[in-house]
Design an enzyme around this catalytic site. Structure first.
Site, PDB file in Angstrom:
ATOM      1  N   GLY A 278      19.951  20.113  23.142  1.00  0.00           N
ATOM      2  CA  GLY A 278      19.172  19.458  23.955  1.00  0.00           C
ATOM      3  C   GLY A 278      17.937  20.172  24.601  1.00  0.00           C
ATOM      4  O   GLY A 278      17.245  19.461  25.457  1.00  0.00           O
ATOM      5  N   CYS A 391       3.105  -4.119  10.902  1.00  0.00           N
ATOM      6  CA  CYS A 391       2.997  -5.484  11.409  1.00  0.00           C
ATOM      7  C   CYS A 391       3.709  -5.717  12.757  1.00  0.00           C
ATOM      8  O   CYS A 391       4.613  -6.498  12.776  1.00  0.00           O
ATOM      9  CB  CYS A 391       3.352  -6.509  10.387  1.00  0.00           C
ATOM     10  N   GLU A 392       2.998  -4.986  13.905  1.00  0.00           N
ATOM     11  CA  GLU A 392       3.806  -5.131  14.862  1.00  0.00           C
ATOM     12  C   GLU A 392       2.959  -4.456  16.068  1.00  0.00           C
ATOM     13  O   GLU A 392       2.408  -3.218  15.776  1.00  0.00           O
ATOM     14  CB  GLU A 392       5.116  -4.066  14.793  1.00  0.00           C
TER      15      GLU A 392
HETATM   16  N1  LLP Z   1      24.524  18.710  19.367  1.00  0.00           N
HETATM   17  C1  LLP Z   1      24.991  17.385  19.559  1.00  0.00           C
HETATM   18  C2  LLP Z   1      26.403  16.997  19.566  1.00  0.00           C
HETATM   19  C3  LLP Z   1      24.041  16.477  19.648  1.00  0.00           C
HETATM   20  O1  LLP Z   1      24.291  15.338  19.715  1.00  0.00           O
HETATM   21  C4  LLP Z   1      22.687  16.657  19.438  1.00  0.00           C
HETATM   22  C5  LLP Z   1      21.546  15.651  19.422  1.00  0.00           C
HETATM   23  C6  LLP Z   1      22.203  17.868  19.353  1.00  0.00           C
HETATM   24  C7  LLP Z   1      23.133  18.869  19.237  1.00  0.00           C
HETATM   25  C8  LLP Z   1      20.702  18.513  18.989  1.00  0.00           C
HETATM   26  O2  LLP Z   1      20.050  18.132  20.128  1.00  0.00           O
HETATM   27  P1  LLP Z   1      18.607  18.597  20.323  1.00  0.00           P
HETATM   28  O3  LLP Z   1      18.559  20.206  20.465  1.00  0.00           O
HETATM   29  O4  LLP Z   1      17.771  18.458  18.958  1.00  0.00           O
HETATM   30  O5  LLP Z   1      17.733  17.869  21.398  1.00  0.00           O
HETATM   31  N2  LLP Z   1      16.520  10.877  18.202  1.00  0.00           N
HETATM   32  C9  LLP Z   1      16.458  11.458  19.492  1.00  0.00           C
HETATM   33  C10 LLP Z   1      17.290  12.714  19.854  1.00  0.00           C
HETATM   34  C11 LLP Z   1      18.767  12.306  19.744  1.00  0.00           C
HETATM   35  C12 LLP Z   1      19.473  13.508  19.873  1.00  0.00           C
HETATM   36  C13 LLP Z   1      20.771  13.352  19.360  1.00  0.00           C
HETATM   37  N3  LLP Z   1      21.719  14.351  19.502  1.00  0.00           N
HETATM   38  C14 LLP Z   1      14.875  11.910  19.942  1.00  0.00           C
HETATM   39  O6  LLP Z   1      14.029  11.823  19.014  1.00  0.00           O
HETATM   40  O7  LLP Z   1      14.416  12.403  20.859  1.00  0.00           O
END
Ligand code: LLP
Length: 463
Positions: A278, A391-392
Site C-alpha cells: 500500500g 467509445c466513451e
Molecule cells: N497485499 C495485499 C493483501 C493487497 O491486497 C495489495 C493490493 C497489496 C499487498 C499491494 O498493494 P500496493 O503495494 O500495490 O499498493 N488497482 C488499485 C490497487 C488495488 C490494490 C489491491 N491490493 C489501483 O490501481 O490503485
C-alpha cells in the site's frame, strides 16, 4: 492537490477552467526524476530514452501504445526493499500490480518473495520457477481448486480471509495429508487516506476478519484447533497508494495487541506478522513518497516498541509492496492521433490507447503526468486532456496536464508511473488489443509480454 488559475498557452482564456492542475511547469521539456524510471533521460537531440534506447526507435520496433519497463530500476527497487527490511523480515512483491514470468525470475534473483491472489498468478509464479515456499496465497474467495493447487504446490502460506475459509483450507490440507502454514487476515478498523475503492482496513468492506467484537480472536481460536493448519501469524493490509504512515502504525499496534491476547489465552506466541502493501508512489511532481528504508525503520520501531510493552518476543515482519516496486519503473508510450482545442476549455489530445491500457483515471480519478518525448518544444504550455480512442467520454488517461501548444499528430507522448495496475488491469474494451510490455536494459529491449493480436481475440470467440 492544489488548484490555481494561471495564464495558459495562446489557445486558452486568461483564467483556466476548473480542474486538478497546478501551474504550468516552467520547462515542459524537463523530466522530473520523481515520476520517471531511473534510466529515463532526454538526449541531446531532444528525444527521450530509457535503458539507453530512444523512444523513437522503441516505437518503430514495438509499436504504440506499449509499456516500457526499466529492468535496472525494477531490480534496484527490489534490492532497496530487501536491504531496508534486512534479514529479520520478508518482502513479498504483490503480483497483482504486474506479473509475468520475467518479473518472477527477477524477483527470484533479487531475493524477494511473491504474493499471488489467483490461480493464474500462482500458475505464472510456478511456471517461472518461484520456489513454492516463497509464495503467499491471498484472496477473499479462493476457489476449492485454487486452494488445492496451492496446498499441493506447497506454498509458504495461505492468508485466510473468512471463517468459512479457515475450515475449507484445513479440510483440504488434511485430505492431502499436509499441515498448511496460514496467516489470518484481520481488519484493524483504520480509515486509510486513499480512494474508497482501494482502502481495505475499515470495517464496511469485503476483506479480512474484524478485530472489533472479538471476531479475529475467535478466528484464531478456531484455526489453532484444526490439525490441517499451522497458524504462523496475523496479516493486515490497510489499502493502497498511501503516503501517511499513521495508518500503518495503528495497524501494527492493533495486530501486536492481538498477538498479546493470543499469548494470554492460548499460551502461544505467533511468530509472524504481515503488514501488507500500500505504499504510495509519485504520479505527479506533487507526490512525495517515502523511501523503503524510512518505511522499514518506522514499522520495525513500532512493532518492537509495542512488543516490548506487551512482553512479547518481536515477531518476524513481512510486507507486500506492489506498486512501490513496479509502478515507477514503466511508462506508456502513445502516438498522438488528433489534437482538438476547445476554446476557453482545454485541448483534447487523442492517443492510440486509452482506458483499455490505463483504467485508473476513470476508476479512481487517478492523476498522471505526461510529456512530449519524441522531440523538445519551446512552444507555450497548453492545458491538455489526454484521451483514448474508446467509445466513451470517460476514456481519459491524463485529466489535466500541460503539453506544448505545437503538439501535432505523429508526436510521441509518454505517461510515466504506469508499471503498476495498468497492464494488469488492461481490458479488451472495444476489442482493443492489449499492449505489450517491453523490458529495456543496457541498450537492449525485449518483449516480456507480447502485444495481443486479432487472432488472439478471435481464438476465444468460438461461436
Ligand atoms: N497485499 C495485499 C493483501 C493487497 O491486497 C495489495 C493490493 C497489496 C499487498 C499491494 O498493494 P500496493 O503495494 O500495490 O499498493 N488497482 C488499485 C490497487 C488495488 C490494490 C489491491 N491490493 C489501483 O490501481 O490503485
Amino acid at each position: 492537490m492544489s488548484r490555481s488559475a494561471h495564464p495558459a498557452g495562446p489557445r486558452h482564456a486568461d483564467v483556466l477552467p476548473e480542474g486538478h492542475y497546478t501551474a504550468p511547469p516552467t520547462d515542459l521539456n524537463a523530466l522530473d526524476p520523481k515520476v520517471w524510471a531511473n534510466t529515463v533521460t532526454r538526449n541531446e537531440d531532444g528525444v527521450v530514452s530509457v535503458g539507453g534506447i530512444e523512444v523513437t526507435r522503441l516505437a518503430e520496433e514495438f509499436g504504440t501504445p506499449a509499456y516500457f519497463l526499466d529492468e535496472a530500476d525494477f531490480r534496484a527497487r527490489c534490492r532497496a526493499w530487501a536491504a531496508a527490511f534486512g534479514r529479520d523480515a520478508d518482502v513479498f512483491y504483490a503480483g497483482k500490480a504486474f506479473l509475468s514470468r520475467a518479473i518472477v525470475r527477477w524477483l527470484k534473483e533479487e531475493g524477494l518473495n511473491l504474493d499471488v491472489c489467483s490461480g493464474g498468478e500462482l500458475a505464472t509464479a510456478l511456471a517461472a520457477g518461484m520456489p513454492a515456499e516463497r509464495i503467499a496465497f491471498h484472496g477473499n474467495n479462493k476457489s476449492v481448486e485454487e486452494i488445492e493447487r496451492a496446498v499441493e504446490a506447497g506454498v509458504g502460506r495461505i492468508v485466510l480471509d473468512s471463517f468459512q475459509e479457515i475450515v475449507r483450507v484445513a479440510h483440504i490440507a488434511q485430505r492431502a495429508g499436509k499441515r498448511q502454514r496460514v496467516q489470518i487476515r484481520v481488519t484493524v478498523g483504520v480509515e486509510a487516506h486513499t480512494h474508497e475503492f482501494i482502502a481495505t482496513a475499515h470495517e464496511d468492506q469485503k476483506f479480512g476478519i474484524a478485530l472489533a467484537g472479538g471476531q479475529a480472536a475467535e478466528a484464531v481460536r478456531r484455526a489453532l484447533k484444526l490439525d490441517g493448519l499451522e497458524l504462523i501469524g496475523i496479516h493486515s493490509h490497510i489499502g493502497s497508494q498511501i503516503f501517511d504512515m499513521a495508518g500503518f502504525e495503528v495497524s501494527a499496534r492493533r495486530v501486536v495487541q492481538l498477538l498479546a491476547e493470543v499469548r494470554d489465552e492460548h499460551g502461544v506466541e505467533l511468530p509472524e506478522i504481515d503488514l501488507g502493501g500500500g505504499l504510495g508512489i509519485a504520479y505527479t511532481s506533487e507526490d512525495d513518497p517515502r523511501e523503503p528504508h524510512e518505511i522499514a525503520k518506522s514499522l520495525t520501531e513500532i512493532v518492537t516498541r509495542e512488543c516490548e510493552a506487551a512482553g512479547l518476543r518481536p515477531p518476524r515482519i513481512s510486507v507486500e509492496p506492489g506498486r512501490a516496486i513496479v509502478g515507477p519503473t514503466a511508462f506508456t508510450l502513445y502516438e498522438v492521433g488528433t489534437v482538438k482545442p476547445l476554446e476557453g476549455l482545454r485541448t483534447y489530445v487523442s492517443v492510440d490507447g486509452g482506458m483499455s491500457d490505463n483504467i485508473r483515471t476513470a476508476l479512481y480519478d487517478a492523476e498522471y503526468s505526461v510529456a512530449l518525448v519524441s522531440r523538445t518544444s519551446e512552444a507555450a504550455p497548453m492545458l491538455s486532456r489526454v484521451v483514448g480512442k474508446h467509445c466513451e467520454s470517460g476514456d481519459i488517461v491524463v485529466k489535466d496536464a500541460f503539453l506544448p501548444a505545437d503538439l501535432a499528430p505523429g508526436d510521441l507522448i509518454a505517461v510515466p508511473a504506469t508499471g503498476a495496475y495498468c497492464r494488469s488491469m488492461a481490458s479488451n474494451y472495444n476489442h482493443a488489443l492489449r499492449p505489450p510490455v517491453v523490458a529495456v536494459a543496457d541498450g537492449e529491449a525485449r518483449v516480456i509480454v507480447r502485444r495481443e493480436t486479432e487472432e488472439d481475440l478471435l481464438r476465444l470467440d468460438v461461436g
